[in-house]
Design a protein around this motif. Structure first.
Motif, PDB file in Angstrom:
ATOM      1  N   GLY A   1       0.931  -1.080   0.027  1.00 34.30           N
ATOM      2  CA  GLY A   1       0.016  -0.144  -0.094  1.00 34.30           C
ATOM      3  C   GLY A   1       0.730   1.132   0.092  1.00 34.30           C
ATOM      4  O   GLY A   1       0.538   2.359  -0.625  1.00 34.30           O
ATOM      5  N   TYR A   2       2.063   1.329   0.661  1.00 32.75           N
ATOM      6  CA  TYR A   2       2.605   2.564   0.855  1.00 32.75           C
ATOM      7  C   TYR A   2       4.141   2.310   0.069  1.00 32.75           C
ATOM      8  O   TYR A   2       4.928   2.863   0.468  1.00 32.75           O
ATOM      9  N   HIS A   3       4.283   1.566  -0.987  1.00 26.74           N
ATOM     10  CA  HIS A   3       5.576   1.206  -1.290  1.00 26.74           C
ATOM     11  C   HIS A   3       6.268   2.304  -2.133  1.00 26.74           C
ATOM     12  O   HIS A   3       7.538   2.248  -2.287  1.00 26.74           O
ATOM     13  N   SER A   4       5.469   3.235  -2.521  1.00 26.57           N
ATOM     14  CA  SER A   4       6.101   4.466  -3.186  1.00 26.57           C
ATOM     15  C   SER A   4       6.722   5.417  -2.172  1.00 26.57           C
ATOM     16  O   SER A   4       7.738   6.104  -2.836  1.00 26.57           O
ATOM     17  N   CYS A   5       6.697   5.386  -0.932  1.00 20.78           N
ATOM     18  CA  CYS A   5       7.206   6.294  -0.201  1.00 20.78           C
ATOM     19  C   CYS A   5       7.942   5.666   1.203  1.00 20.78           C
ATOM     20  O   CYS A   5       8.241   6.261   2.017  1.00 20.78           O
ATOM     21  N   ILE A   6       8.024   4.071   0.947  1.00 22.26           N
ATOM     22  CA  ILE A   6       8.770   3.770   2.265  1.00 22.26           C
ATOM     23  C   ILE A   6      10.001   2.819   1.619  1.00 22.26           C
ATOM     24  O   ILE A   6       9.980   2.549   0.473  1.00 22.26           O
ATOM     25  N   SER A   7      10.871   2.530   2.600  1.00 23.90           N
ATOM     26  CA  SER A   7      12.049   1.800   2.235  1.00 23.90           C
ATOM     27  C   SER A   7      11.699   0.400   1.756  1.00 23.90           C
ATOM     28  O   SER A   7      10.907  -0.239   2.314  1.00 23.90           O
ATOM     29  N   ALA A   8      12.457  -0.138   0.807  1.00 27.47           N
ATOM     30  CA  ALA A   8      12.267  -1.523   0.120  1.00 27.47           C
ATOM     31  C   ALA A   8      12.566  -2.583   1.286  1.00 27.47           C
ATOM     32  O   ALA A   8      12.189  -3.811   1.262  1.00 27.47           O
ATOM     33  N   VAL A   9      13.347  -2.212   2.243  1.00 23.62           N
ATOM     34  CA  VAL A   9      13.731  -3.032   3.636  1.00 23.62           C
ATOM     35  C   VAL A   9      12.547  -3.737   4.197  1.00 23.62           C
ATOM     36  O   VAL A   9      12.241  -4.707   4.776  1.00 23.62           O
ATOM     37  N   LEU A  10      11.383  -2.573   4.546  1.00 24.01           N
ATOM     38  CA  LEU A  10      10.208  -3.010   4.951  1.00 24.01           C
ATOM     39  C   LEU A  10       9.183  -3.904   4.082  1.00 24.01           C
ATOM     40  O   LEU A  10       8.484  -4.895   4.804  1.00 24.01           O
ATOM     41  N   GLY A  11       9.678  -4.215   2.846  1.00 25.80           N
ATOM     42  CA  GLY A  11       9.052  -5.128   2.106  1.00 25.80           C
ATOM     43  C   GLY A  11       9.783  -6.555   2.280  1.00 25.80           C
ATOM     44  O   GLY A  11       9.303  -7.585   2.161  1.00 25.80           O
ATOM     45  N   VAL A  12      11.126  -6.478   2.092  1.00 25.86           N
ATOM     46  CA  VAL A  12      12.082  -7.755   2.404  1.00 25.86           C
ATOM     47  C   VAL A  12      12.085  -8.200   3.673  1.00 25.86           C
ATOM     48  O   VAL A  12      12.127  -9.441   3.600  1.00 25.86           O
ATOM     49  N   TYR A  13      11.994  -7.509   4.669  1.00 29.70           N
ATOM     50  CA  TYR A  13      12.156  -8.136   5.790  1.00 29.70           C
ATOM     51  C   TYR A  13      11.025  -9.295   6.511  1.00 29.70           C
ATOM     52  O   TYR A  13      11.255 -10.458   6.647  1.00 29.70           O
ATOM     53  N   PRO A  14       9.642  -8.609   5.927  1.00 28.04           N
ATOM     54  CA  PRO A  14       8.466 -10.076   6.343  1.00 28.04           C
ATOM     55  C   PRO A  14       8.746 -11.077   5.511  1.00 28.04           C
ATOM     56  O   PRO A  14       8.398 -12.262   5.826  1.00 28.04           O
ATOM     57  N   ILE A  15       9.229 -10.915   4.215  1.00 32.42           N
ATOM     58  CA  ILE A  15       9.278 -12.233   3.313  1.00 32.42           C
ATOM     59  C   ILE A  15      10.498 -13.035   3.847  1.00 32.42           C
ATOM     60  O   ILE A  15      10.265 -14.250   4.075  1.00 32.42           O
ATOM     61  N   VAL A  16      11.714 -12.489   4.249  1.00 33.32           N
ATOM     62  CA  VAL A  16      12.711 -13.320   4.822  1.00 33.32           C
ATOM     63  C   VAL A  16      12.103 -13.615   6.218  1.00 33.32           C
ATOM     64  O   VAL A  16      12.457 -14.907   6.415  1.00 33.32           O
ATOM     65  N   HIS A  17      11.423 -12.948   7.012  1.00 34.45           N
ATOM     66  CA  HIS A  17      10.809 -13.600   8.187  1.00 34.45           C
ATOM     67  C   HIS A  17      10.065 -14.852   7.997  1.00 34.45           C
ATOM     68  O   HIS A  17      10.015 -15.615   8.850  1.00 34.45           O
ATOM     69  N   ALA A  18       8.964 -14.756   6.987  1.00 33.97           N
ATOM     70  CA  ALA A  18       8.248 -15.984   6.796  1.00 33.97           C
ATOM     71  C   ALA A  18       9.088 -17.029   6.077  1.00 33.97           C
ATOM     72  O   ALA A  18       8.698 -18.199   6.925  1.00 33.97           O
TER      73      ALA A  18
END
Length: 577
Positions: free
Chosen positions: A150-167
């Motif tokens: 939802g907020y990928h245009s203004c937040i860091s890509a780390v916030l998207g990579v972290y939950p994938i790696v955590h899963a």
């Protein structure tokens, strides 16, 4: 003449070919000896005590690095951001994934060798409970991924990579816990010791990250509540909302739902850390075949009073939680007073139940189990260590009540009784759990139990173990194999005869299941927002806002872990009695 001859000697020593060759050969021999010593010291087996100490220091410093980043992040400065912390934890999870993959590949290649396994490490019901917590953690990761989309245009890509790696980390770790947590490692001990301790402290860092995120959420709600009551001089915190619009309509639902799943994610990581720590302690351990065996499960007749009272306590706790969350915004003092009255009744019943259990042990002379068991030792240490948080919080409340003036809230005396009962309840319950874990029923092989008859499937008649004799020429190895063969046989339920009196076993089982349900109730309340220590204002007047919130941020996570760990220990006691 003397000076001239001395000069000639010096010249001979310096320029003589014989002296030059002898010095070079002696130096080369010294180098060869040094190299051979160094080669021997590097190739021989490294002392395992040194490896244990070194790996413990490595894990401790790993944890301190992460905590340092978290403390810098708590100040909301421009230098350290949340992305830095998540990138560090993501790197640690990837290293753990590589280690688990290498370990499982090596074990797959050695499938023909039967490894030693600790029967007490990671029982099936604990792994089943952790699997449920892991599923809730995966749902949490799904919400995080949805929030990032939802907020990928203004937040860091780390916030998207972290939950994938955590899963991926959660799924792989659950598989590892189910199939390898009982392994007693005897090969590549130094390397595996570092891998296990890395996994322990990676999960501890994930636990710390969840605790800090949850504490920040509750502190923001607390500030908002105090601002609504007229405390305008308090800081309102820092907004961490993205500076753009969400591209979907469910971003607010994702962010709100995360905080309802944090308690399960927190408990998952702290329990995994404890199980991996047992595996780390088992590396290189020599198992005792007599103590490393499972007892056959027994039926539990007469379970009525304990489950009924436990369900009543659970239902009352859910009711108190709902009423508290509804009333705390309108009338904080009434909500806090209701909670303390409920707590006094609950803790009094738990003190009586634990005391009754200790009395039963005084009346029944069960022998003590003194065998080596790292899992049981860790359970005892964690129970006592996690009690410190609520004890600190309770004694701070006692000091606050003693220092309060006549204009203090009317619930201060109820708070005093509640705090003292909380200290007493944990002391008595810890005694009951620890004594239950270290007690054992008499085996038929014990000298005091030789008159007991039992029926075993390999024989058609009745065998009196008091008259069993050792055959001539029987080796200890044969005796161990025979005893293991007999132990692994599942006895028919109708043929089992209880050595201990049935009435006392029923009392202990009812007490255990009641305490089990009560600890679940006392975990649910603070985990889902019922934290009167934030809302009473009594302790805050004595210690100040910053000091008291620091105490709560330390004590409440420890109290939550204590309750959940007590639930696990009491279930183990229930199966053992």
């Amino acid at each position: 003449m003397v000076e001239h001859s001395g000069l000639d000697i010096m010249c001979l020593n310096k320029y003589s070919p014989a002296s030059s060759s002898s010095s070079s050969s002696s130096s080369s021999n010294a180098e060869k000896k040094l190299f051979s010593k160094l080669k021997v010291s590097l190739t021989k087996k490294y002392p395992q005590k040194n490896a244990e100490t070194l790996s413990a220091q490595y894990g401790t410093n790993l944890l301190l690095i992460g905590v340092s980043v978290m403390l810098a992040l708590a100040q909301h400065g421009p230098a350290v951001k949340k992305e830095h912390l998540l990138a560090f934890i993501t790197a640690l999870m990837l290293v753990q994934l590589v280690w688990m993959l290498c370990y499982m590949i090596r074990r797959e290649r050695e499938r023909g060798l039967v490894p030693e396994r600790d029967a007490h490490a990671g029982t099936s019901w604990i792994r089943g409970g952790l699997t449920m917590l892991a599923l809730l953690s995966l749902i949490m990761d799904a919400f995080r991924i949805g929030y990032f989309v939802g907020y990928h245009s203004c937040i860091s890509a780390v916030l998207g990579v972290y939950p994938i790696v955590h899963a991926l980390h959660t799924i792989s770790q659950v598989h590892f816990l189910w199939f390898h947590i009982k392994d007693v490692i005897k090969k590549y001990e130094t390397f595996e010791r570092f891998g296990v301790i890395h996994a322990v402290f990676t999960n501890l860092l994930l636990w710390c990250n969840g605790v800090m995120s949850e504490a920040e959420h509750f502190l923001n709600n607390h500030r908002r509540r105090l601002t609504a009551l007229g405390y305008a001089n308090l800081s309102t915190g820092v907004c961490v909302c993205p500076h753009c619009n969400c591209t979907t309509s469910v971003c607010s639902m994702f962010s709100t739902s995360l905080y309802y799943l944090y308690p399960f994610n927190i408990e998952y990581h702290i329990f995994v850390s404890a199980m991996l720590l047992v595996m780390w302690k088992n590396i290189g351990r020599t198992l005792d075949l007599h103590s490393n065996r499972k007892r056959p499960s027994t039926r539990s007749p007469g379970l009525l009073l304990g489950p009924m009272l436990g369900l009543l306590a659970l239902a009352s706790s859910v009711t108190v939680l709902v009423v508290y969350l509804m009333q705390v915004e309108k009338s904080p003092q009434a909500a806090v007073s209701m909670f303390y009255c409920y707590g006094v009744v609950m803790l009094s019943c738990m003190c009586v139940a634990s005391g009754a259990g200790l009395l039963v042990y005084r009346l029944e002379a069960w022998p003590m189990d003194t065998g080596s068991n790292p899992s049981r030792t860790l359970d005892t240490e964690l129970l006592l260590g996690s009690s410190l948080g609520s004890w600190l919080m309770s004694w701070c409340s006692v000091v606050a009540v003693a220092a309060a003036g006549p204009s203090s809230p009317s619930f201060r005396w109820t708070c005093l009784v509640y705090s003292l009962l909380l200290v007493l309840e944990k002391c008595v319950q810890n005694l009951f759990i620890v004594e239950s874990l270290y007690r054992r029923r008499r085996d038929p092989d014990d000298p005091l139990a030789t008159e007991v008859f039992c029926v075993t499937p390999p024989y058609d008649g009745i065998v009196n173990r008091g008259y069993e004799t050792t055959l001539e020429g029987e080796t200890p190895k044969n005796r161990v194999a025979f005893s293991r063969k007999q132990t692994d046989v599942t006895l028919p339920v109708g043929n089992r005869l209880n050595v201990t009196p049935g009435r006392k076993r029923q009392i202990l089982k009812n007490i255990t299941i009641f305490l089990f349900m009560c600890n679940i109730s006392l975990w649910i309340l603070p985990a889902f927002g019922c934290r009167p220590q934030y809302d009473s204002g009594l302790e805050q007047e004595t210690f100040g806002y910053s000091v008291w919130t620091t105490v709560l941020n330390l004590a409440i996570p420890m109290n939550l872990f204590y309750r959940m760990h007590s639930v696990a220990s009491l279930f183990e006691v229930f199966r053992k009695v």
